[in-house]
Motif scaffolding. Structure first.
Motif, short mmCIF file in Angstrom:
data_model
loop_
_atom_site.label_atom_id
_atom_site.label_comp_id
_atom_site.label_asym_id
_atom_site.label_seq_id
_atom_site.Cartn_x
_atom_site.Cartn_y
_atom_site.Cartn_z
N GLY A 104 0.79 -1.22 0.00
CA GLY A 104 0.00 0.00 0.00
C GLY A 104 0.83 1.27 0.00
O GLY A 104 2.00 1.29 0.34
N ALA A 105 0.18 2.34 -0.42
CA ALA A 105 0.75 3.69 -0.33
C ALA A 105 0.20 4.37 0.91
O ALA A 105 -0.92 4.09 1.35
CB ALA A 105 0.38 4.49 -1.58
N GLY A 106 0.99 5.24 1.50
CA GLY A 106 0.54 5.96 2.68
C GLY A 106 -0.52 7.00 2.33
O GLY A 106 -0.50 7.60 1.25
N PHE A 107 -1.44 7.21 3.25
CA PHE A 107 -2.49 8.22 3.06
C PHE A 107 -2.70 8.93 4.38
O PHE A 107 -2.96 8.30 5.41
CB PHE A 107 -3.80 7.57 2.59
N VAL A 108 -2.59 10.25 4.34
CA VAL A 108 -2.64 11.07 5.55
C VAL A 108 -3.69 12.16 5.36
O VAL A 108 -3.77 12.79 4.30
CB VAL A 108 -1.27 11.71 5.84
N VAL A 109 -4.50 12.36 6.39
CA VAL A 109 -5.48 13.44 6.40
C VAL A 109 -5.12 14.38 7.54
O VAL A 109 -4.88 13.94 8.67
CB VAL A 109 -6.92 12.92 6.58
N ALA A 110 -5.06 15.68 7.24
CA ALA A 110 -4.66 16.66 8.24
C ALA A 110 -5.46 17.95 8.03
O ALA A 110 -6.15 18.13 7.02
CB ALA A 110 -3.16 16.94 8.14
N SER A 111 -5.36 18.85 9.00
CA SER A 111 -6.03 20.15 8.89
C SER A 111 -5.13 21.23 9.45
O SER A 111 -4.28 20.97 10.32
CB SER A 111 -7.38 20.14 9.63
N SER A 112 -5.31 22.44 8.94
CA SER A 112 -4.52 23.59 9.39
C SER A 112 -5.45 24.61 10.03
O SER A 112 -6.60 24.78 9.60
CB SER A 112 -3.79 24.22 8.20
N ARG A 131 6.85 21.75 4.67
CA ARG A 131 7.32 20.41 5.02
C ARG A 131 6.26 19.63 5.80
O ARG A 131 6.27 18.41 5.83
CB ARG A 131 8.61 20.51 5.84
N GLN A 132 5.33 20.35 6.44
CA GLN A 132 4.25 19.70 7.17
C GLN A 132 3.15 19.16 6.26
O GLN A 132 2.26 18.45 6.70
CB GLN A 132 3.62 20.70 8.16
N LEU A 133 3.23 19.49 4.97
CA LEU A 133 2.18 19.11 4.02
C LEU A 133 2.47 17.82 3.28
O LEU A 133 1.63 17.35 2.50
CB LEU A 133 1.98 20.24 2.99
N ALA A 134 3.66 17.25 3.48
CA ALA A 134 4.02 16.01 2.77
C ALA A 134 4.93 15.18 3.66
O ALA A 134 6.15 15.18 3.50
CB ALA A 134 4.69 16.32 1.43
N VAL A 135 4.33 14.47 4.62
CA VAL A 135 5.13 13.66 5.53
C VAL A 135 5.71 12.48 4.77
O VAL A 135 5.15 12.01 3.77
CB VAL A 135 4.30 13.17 6.73
N GLU A 136 6.86 11.99 5.23
CA GLU A 136 7.56 10.91 4.54
C GLU A 136 7.21 9.53 5.07
O GLU A 136 7.48 8.53 4.41
CB GLU A 136 9.08 11.12 4.64
N LEU A 141 3.52 3.15 11.69
CA LEU A 141 4.27 2.07 11.07
C LEU A 141 5.71 2.08 11.55
O LEU A 141 6.27 3.14 11.82
CB LEU A 141 4.26 2.20 9.54
N ALA A 142 6.31 0.90 11.62
CA ALA A 142 7.72 0.81 11.94
C ALA A 142 8.54 1.41 10.80
O ALA A 142 8.09 1.47 9.65
CB ALA A 142 8.12 -0.66 12.16
N HIS A 143 9.76 1.84 11.10
CA HIS A 143 10.60 2.50 10.10
C HIS A 143 10.84 1.61 8.89
O HIS A 143 10.82 2.08 7.75
CB HIS A 143 11.95 2.88 10.72
N ASP A 144 11.03 0.33 9.12
CA ASP A 144 11.31 -0.59 8.01
C ASP A 144 10.11 -0.80 7.11
O ASP A 144 10.25 -1.30 5.99
CB ASP A 144 11.78 -1.95 8.56
N ASP A 145 8.93 -0.41 7.59
CA ASP A 145 7.72 -0.57 6.79
C ASP A 145 7.33 0.72 6.07
O ASP A 145 6.20 0.84 5.59
CB ASP A 145 6.55 -1.01 7.69
N LYS A 146 8.23 1.68 5.99
CA LYS A 146 7.93 2.96 5.37
C LYS A 146 7.51 2.76 3.92
O LYS A 146 8.26 2.17 3.13
CB LYS A 146 9.15 3.88 5.45
N PRO A 147 6.32 3.22 3.51
CA PRO A 147 5.89 3.04 2.12
C PRO A 147 6.73 3.88 1.17
O PRO A 147 7.37 4.86 1.56
CB PRO A 147 4.43 3.52 2.14
N LEU A 148 6.73 3.47 -0.10
CA LEU A 148 7.51 4.18 -1.11
C LEU A 148 6.91 5.53 -1.48
O LEU A 148 7.60 6.39 -2.03
CB LEU A 148 7.63 3.32 -2.36
N CYS A 149 5.64 5.72 -1.18
CA CYS A 149 5.03 7.02 -1.42
C CYS A 149 3.94 7.27 -0.38
O CYS A 149 3.28 6.33 0.08
CB CYS A 149 4.46 7.13 -2.83
N VAL A 150 3.79 8.53 -0.02
CA VAL A 150 2.77 8.94 0.95
C VAL A 150 2.04 10.14 0.37
O VAL A 150 2.66 11.11 -0.09
CB VAL A 150 3.39 9.32 2.31
N PHE A 151 0.72 10.08 0.39
CA PHE A 151 -0.12 11.18 -0.09
C PHE A 151 -0.82 11.81 1.12
O PHE A 151 -1.25 11.11 2.03
CB PHE A 151 -1.15 10.68 -1.10
#
Length: 448
Positions: A104-112, A131-136, A141-151
């Motif tokens: 899966g790809a990461g998906f993040v919902v946030a508000s300002s 930089r707060q608008l596109a977390v890596e 998730l554990a560091h080793d499970d970091k997805p290749l892309c996050v939206f």
């Protein structure tokens, strides 16, 4: 990192993160597979974050956009299955591959807490707060499970919103990212086909067997690393350190004046582009902003990335998904950089760009196969000009602004279109003392 920019800056967008999740392809592949990565893919194991801003659309409030974006992502991850996979090292070859496991790809919902209007002129220039608008990575998730892309979708108090994308450079270059965003946008509409059919065959840029290195490739550094079993490819990245951040602007008059200077003594066949004159100016500034002990006959080298899609035979599709680019090095003595004509620097840049022929590109991939090196130069000057992220049409409209996001790299200068006056801007990050010198040199060289 603090800003020296005269442009007002938002360092904190007062973001609250509400959701971290993984989005998988809408239907599973029946056959698991590993994707081959070219020799330039191999070494670009770091993230590139971008931000795309949208004004309020009463028909598409942010919560609806988030739902549609997640559905679109599930759909587009079918033809782009590698973006839902994980990097893995083949222990026998020592090469990275992508395991298309549907993680899966990461998906993040946030508000300002702020509105786009409150940002004023800050909105249309890269800011530290972006930089707060596109977390890596996803916090759950554990560091080793970091997805290749996050939206990430971030809503603002006014009803406007931003879509952030942080992707590992291994999976997409700039043009590949633009094609992906066009396809993501198409899948946010109901029953729309893909905008373009992605080309995921990275073996189109594989090295020859046996390798045939036909040119010297000084733009790479041979690290003398072992190959084969138990080895791992190097990474073209840099150490993190405290940096200052600055946007340097060139308005249309500045660009015209630089082109006139460049034309004065260049070969009449030299194409003088906006990027070439901006790159020559940034090169001059960077060469004398760092180590002050250079001798006049020593060389300074910049790198720039060349799009290979139209330079190889057969040509790569415009929708090629991997890294269809290679760096090329341009060198000049410090004496020429300081006292020589500006036109000479532009001509050097133009000539080296023209050197990137099909034969040269094949030789470069073969060199990387043999030596497993990394790009090597004093400064990489990368272009966002012409990528056109702000022309992508979503159901809720086109972005009002798209930009790269400040990162930790002091060895890269990003040149992109200035949304204010149709000039260009350069994003620079350097240690404090170097930034002071760079700024002084910028105005000195621009005015001379």
């Amino acid at each position: 990192m603090t800003s020296l920019s005269p442009i007002p800056s938002f360092d904190d967008l007062k973001i609250t993160f509400q959701e971290y999740s993984l989005v998988s392809p809408s239907h599973e592949k029946t056959q698991p597979k590993s994707i081959f990565l070219s020799n330039i893919d191999q070494i670009l194991d770091y993230n590139i974050p971008t931000a795309h801003f949208f004004k309020r659309n009463p028909d598409f409030p942010p919560q609806i956009v988030a739902e549609k974006l997640k559905i679109a992502l599930r759909r587009v991850l079918v033809p782009y299955d590698f973006m839902a996979g994980m990097l893995e090292l083949n222990p026998q070859t020592g090469r990275l591959e992508i395991d298309c496991n549907g993680a899966g790809a990461g998906f993040v919902v946030a508000s300002s807490e702020i509105s786009l209007d409150e940002m004023g002129d800050c909105l249309i220039h890269p800011n530290l707060g972006y930089r707060q608008l596109a977390v890596e990575k996803l916090e759950n998730l554990a560091h080793d499970d970091k997805p290749l892309c996050v939206f990430q979708i971030t809503s603002f108090k006014c009803g406007g919103f931003a879509i952030g994308m942080s992707t590992n450079h291994i999976i997409l270059d700039g043009m590949g990212a633009k094609a992906f965003m066009e396809n993501l946008a198409s899948q946010a509409f109901d029953d729309e086909p893909l905008a373009v059919v992605p080309c995921n065959n990275r073996r189109l840029l594989s090295a020859r067997s046996p390798p045939q290195v036909a040119f010297p490739h000084h733009e790479y550094l041979d690290l003398n690393l072992p190959t084969g079993e138990g080895s791992r490819p190097p990474v073209y990245d840099c150490n993190r350190e405290e940096l200052n951040f600055r946007i340097f602007k060139l308005n249309p008059t500045d660009i015209t004046n630089l082109k006139v200077k460049a034309k004065s003594a260049t070969n009449e066949n030299t194409k003088i582009s906006t990027f070439k004159v901006a790159a020559a100016l940034m090169w001059r500034c960077h060469a004398f902003s760092g180590d002050l002990g250079h001798k006049k006959d020593e060389y300074s080298t910049i790198l720039t990335s060349i799009n290979l899609r139209s330079r190889v035979n057969p040509q790569l599709p415009l929708s090629y998904s991997g890294n269809g680019v290679l760096p090329i090095g341009i060198s000049a003595t410090f004496d020429d950089l300081e006292k020589g004509p500006f036109s000479r620097l532009v001509e050097l840049i133009s000539n080296r760009i023209n050197d990137m022929t099909y034969e040269y590109a094949k030789s470069a991939f073969d060199w990387l196969e043999v030596h497993r090196g990394v790009p090597h130069g004093d400064y990489l000057i990368a272009s966002w000009l012409g990528l056109g992220f702000d022309q992508v049409e979503y159901p809720w409209g086109k972005p009002i602004y798209s930009c790269p996001i400040v990162n930790h790299r002091k060895d890269i200068c990003w040149i992109f279109r200035d949304a204010v006056d149709d000039g260009v801007a350069a994003m620079v990050a350097l240690p404090a003392e170097e930034m002071v010198r760079f700024e002084a040199l910028f105005y000195e060289f621009l005015g001379c």
